[in-house]
Design a protein around this motif. Structure first.
Motif, mmCIF file in Angstrom:
data_model
loop_
_atom_site.group_PDB
_atom_site.id
_atom_site.type_symbol
_atom_site.label_atom_id
_atom_site.label_comp_id
_atom_site.label_asym_id
_atom_site.label_seq_id
_atom_site.Cartn_x
_atom_site.Cartn_y
_atom_site.Cartn_z
ATOM 1 N N LEU A 50 0.855 -1.184 0.000
ATOM 2 C CA LEU A 50 0.000 0.000 0.000
ATOM 3 C C LEU A 50 0.892 1.235 0.000
ATOM 4 O O LEU A 50 1.765 1.374 0.862
ATOM 5 N N VAL A 51 0.657 2.143 -0.945
ATOM 6 C CA VAL A 51 1.433 3.375 -1.069
ATOM 7 C C VAL A 51 0.499 4.555 -0.816
ATOM 8 O O VAL A 51 -0.513 4.710 -1.511
ATOM 9 N N LEU A 52 0.840 5.371 0.164
ATOM 10 C CA LEU A 52 0.107 6.608 0.467
ATOM 11 C C LEU A 52 1.010 7.785 0.140
ATOM 12 O O LEU A 52 2.205 7.755 0.448
ATOM 13 N N GLY A 53 0.446 8.819 -0.475
ATOM 14 C CA GLY A 53 1.269 9.956 -0.848
ATOM 15 C C GLY A 53 0.459 11.209 -1.073
ATOM 16 O O GLY A 53 -0.777 11.209 -1.065
ATOM 17 N N ARG A 54 1.210 12.304 -1.307
ATOM 18 C CA ARG A 54 0.620 13.616 -1.568
ATOM 19 C C ARG A 54 1.270 14.229 -2.798
ATOM 20 O O ARG A 54 2.422 13.905 -3.126
ATOM 21 N N THR A 55 0.530 15.116 -3.442
ATOM 22 C CA THR A 55 1.052 15.856 -4.577
ATOM 23 C C THR A 55 0.940 17.345 -4.307
ATOM 24 O O THR A 55 0.071 17.791 -3.542
ATOM 25 N N PHE A 56 1.840 18.104 -4.934
ATOM 26 C CA PHE A 56 1.796 19.560 -4.867
ATOM 27 C C PHE A 56 1.957 20.097 -6.277
ATOM 28 O O PHE A 56 2.929 19.759 -6.966
ATOM 29 N N ASN A 57 0.984 20.888 -6.697
ATOM 30 C CA ASN A 57 0.966 21.413 -8.063
ATOM 31 C C ASN A 57 1.014 20.258 -9.070
ATOM 32 O O ASN A 57 1.691 20.334 -10.105
ATOM 33 N N MET A 86 5.749 10.401 -0.339
ATOM 34 C CA MET A 86 4.940 9.182 -0.262
ATOM 35 C C MET A 86 5.660 8.158 0.605
ATOM 36 O O MET A 86 6.871 8.250 0.850
ATOM 37 N N ILE A 87 4.859 7.192 1.077
ATOM 38 C CA ILE A 87 5.374 6.160 1.956
ATOM 39 C C ILE A 87 4.765 4.825 1.537
ATOM 40 O O ILE A 87 3.582 4.746 1.180
ATOM 41 N N GLU A 88 5.591 3.792 1.538
ATOM 42 C CA GLU A 88 5.155 2.454 1.149
ATOM 43 C C GLU A 88 4.978 1.602 2.404
ATOM 44 O O GLU A 88 5.887 1.511 3.239
ATOM 45 N N LEU A 89 3.801 0.983 2.527
ATOM 46 C CA LEU A 89 3.451 0.194 3.705
ATOM 47 C C LEU A 89 3.090 -1.218 3.283
ATOM 48 O O LEU A 89 2.457 -1.423 2.238
ATOM 49 N N GLY A 90 3.467 -2.155 4.113
ATOM 50 C CA GLY A 90 3.063 -3.535 3.921
ATOM 51 C C GLY A 90 1.928 -3.873 4.871
ATOM 52 O O GLY A 90 2.053 -3.710 6.084
ATOM 53 N N LEU A 102 4.933 9.436 8.110
ATOM 54 C CA LEU A 102 3.660 8.706 8.076
ATOM 55 C C LEU A 102 2.584 9.464 8.848
ATOM 56 O O LEU A 102 1.435 9.565 8.397
ATOM 57 N N LYS A 103 2.937 10.022 9.994
ATOM 58 C CA LYS A 103 1.980 10.804 10.784
ATOM 59 C C LYS A 103 1.489 12.014 10.000
ATOM 60 O O LYS A 103 0.283 12.318 9.982
ATOM 61 N N SER A 104 2.401 12.713 9.332
ATOM 62 C CA SER A 104 2.022 13.889 8.555
ATOM 63 C C SER A 104 1.082 13.524 7.414
ATOM 64 O O SER A 104 0.086 14.225 7.159
ATOM 65 N N ILE A 105 1.344 12.421 6.731
ATOM 66 C CA ILE A 105 0.502 12.011 5.605
ATOM 67 C C ILE A 105 -0.871 11.573 6.087
ATOM 68 O O ILE A 105 -1.908 11.917 5.489
ATOM 69 N N LEU A 106 -0.933 10.815 7.184
ATOM 70 C CA LEU A 106 -2.226 10.364 7.692
ATOM 71 C C LEU A 106 -3.075 11.523 8.184
ATOM 72 O O LEU A 106 -4.302 11.542 7.997
ATOM 73 N N LEU A 107 -2.456 12.514 8.822
ATOM 74 C CA LEU A 107 -3.212 13.687 9.267
ATOM 75 C C LEU A 107 -3.793 14.437 8.079
ATOM 76 O O LEU A 107 -4.931 14.913 8.137
ATOM 77 N N ASP A 108 -3.021 14.540 7.024
ATOM 78 C CA ASP A 108 -3.508 15.227 5.825
ATOM 79 C C ASP A 108 -4.560 14.389 5.107
ATOM 80 O O ASP A 108 -5.456 14.930 4.456
ATOM 81 N N ARG A 132 9.304 1.609 2.340
ATOM 82 C CA ARG A 132 10.085 2.669 1.691
ATOM 83 C C ARG A 132 9.417 4.021 1.928
ATOM 84 O O ARG A 132 8.192 4.102 2.012
ATOM 85 N N VAL A 133 10.251 5.030 2.024
ATOM 86 C CA VAL A 133 9.763 6.394 2.247
ATOM 87 C C VAL A 133 10.472 7.321 1.276
ATOM 88 O O VAL A 133 11.699 7.247 1.127
ATOM 89 N N ARG A 134 9.713 8.172 0.651
ATOM 90 C CA ARG A 134 10.296 9.209 -0.202
ATOM 91 C C ARG A 134 10.024 10.566 0.452
ATOM 92 O O ARG A 134 8.883 11.004 0.561
ATOM 93 N N GLN A 135 11.087 11.205 0.897
ATOM 94 C CA GLN A 135 10.976 12.516 1.528
ATOM 95 C C GLN A 135 10.820 13.591 0.442
ATOM 96 O O GLN A 135 11.303 13.433 -0.675
ATOM 97 N N PRO A 136 10.152 14.700 0.752
ATOM 98 C CA PRO A 136 9.957 15.750 -0.258
ATOM 99 C C PRO A 136 11.238 16.526 -0.518
ATOM 100 O O PRO A 136 12.120 16.625 0.347
ATOM 101 N N ALA A 137 11.335 17.072 -1.707
ATOM 102 C CA ALA A 137 12.455 17.962 -2.037
ATOM 103 C C ALA A 137 12.345 19.240 -1.212
ATOM 104 O O ALA A 137 11.243 19.713 -0.927
ATOM 105 N N GLU A 138 13.482 19.781 -0.827
ATOM 106 C CA GLU A 138 13.483 20.923 0.094
ATOM 107 C C GLU A 138 12.798 22.146 -0.507
ATOM 108 O O GLU A 138 11.998 22.808 0.162
#
Length: 310
Positions: free
Chosen positions: A100-107, A113-117, A156-162, A231-237
């Protein structure tokens, strides 16, 4: 990447204006995408998460050849086409089962995004509890210090809250708080690996307590998920700075002694210094002059002179 189309009529123009950036954004829409190969566990997970996210959610029932960590074009295409900023992708393979992959987009570009089993899933249908109404805002509780210490769990906490915050609201009625989501971080592994994350959802029941505040009882309604971070993909600064930037219009500088009422009327308070009434310049009237009161009258002078002659 799709080019922004030009409006051919007023209806299309209103549609495009609604998609433009706003000072106060609309509620975020979430996409639930099914991969090319899925398992029953992933299908049940996507279905229950979609039920909690409705009505601001779009569910894709057909299979899609999509791999967010390998190629971003597909998810960005879906995000732009459906005007969504959240996505959940379910896949299953021998290398990454029940993924399961949860993620966010901007523009319309992937932000993080974060990958969960999904190691265990108990669906909402397996619980006999009453489910919450559609569109309710949940109370979210995160248990464990790992959410503040571990960088992956903090993401993961930030993505779930959003993901579950819904529409922005200043106040929430106690009766409108129909369900609670708890996310608990389990103990870490022997090699410092991130432990299991336990996702639970409960309905609330308000009962009499003899005081003004009712007694709240929780009953599990599902889904009940045991998740493991892969797996976790952190956002670009630079993209993250743009995403969290607040518009200038929202940073209103408070002006002293100026307020507005509920109708928008403006009121001001004026502070006046100490006034010396005795020094106020009044109208120059002869009768109000001070020296006239101090000098003796003519009658008083003549009477005083006669007294002296006697």
């Amino acid at each position: 990447m799709l080019l922004k189309p030009k409006a051919k009529n007023a209806r299309a123009k209103r549609f495009l204006v609604n998609r433009d950036p706003k000072i106060v954004e609309n509620g975020k829409t979430a996409l639930f995408v099914r991969g090319s190969t899925t398992s029953q566990v992933i299908l049940d997970t996507l279905k229950d998460l979609y039920s909690l996210r409705k009505p601001d959610a779009i569910n894709f029932t057909k299979k899609n050849e999509i791999h967010p960590f390998d190629s971003e074009t597909s998810i960005e295409f879906f995000a732009r086409k459906n005007d969504s900023s959240l996505f959940a992708v379910g896949m299953h393979s021998k290398k990454r089962p029940h993924n399961l992959v949860l993620g966010r987009t901007f523009n319309y570009n992937i932000l993080d995004m974060i990958e969960l089993g999904v190691e265990r899933c108990t669906t909402m249908q397996q619980f006999k509890a009453q489910t919450c109404a559609i569109g309710m805002k949940p109370l979210m509780i995160f248990n464990g210090e790992a959410f503040n210490q571990n960088e992956d769990l903090a993401r993961l906490k930030s993505i779930l809250l959003d993901f579950f915050r819904g529409e922005a609201a200043d106040k929430v009625s106690l009766k409108g708080l129909e369900y609670v989501i708890t996310v608990t971080a389990g103990p870490a592994g022997a090699n410092g690996e991130t432990g299991l994350v336990f996702f639970r959802a409960y309905t609330t029941t308000l009962k009499k307590s003899g005081t003004r505040q009712p007694r709240v009882e929780l009953e599990e309604m599902g889904p009940s998920l045991d998740l493991r971070v892969r797996r976790v993909r952190q956002p670009a600064e630079d993209m993250w700075k743009q995403a969290i930037k607040m518009p200038r219009e929202l940073n209103v500088v408070k002006t002293k002694n100026i307020s507005r009422d509920g109708l928008g009327d403006k009121y001001g308070r004026i502070h006046v210094g100490k006034q010396e009434i005795n020094k106020i310049q009044t109208r120059k009237v002869k009768a109000l002059k001070k020296h006239l009161d101090a000098k003796p009258s003519k009658r008083q002078k003549t009477s005083d002179d006669m007294a002296d002659s006697d």
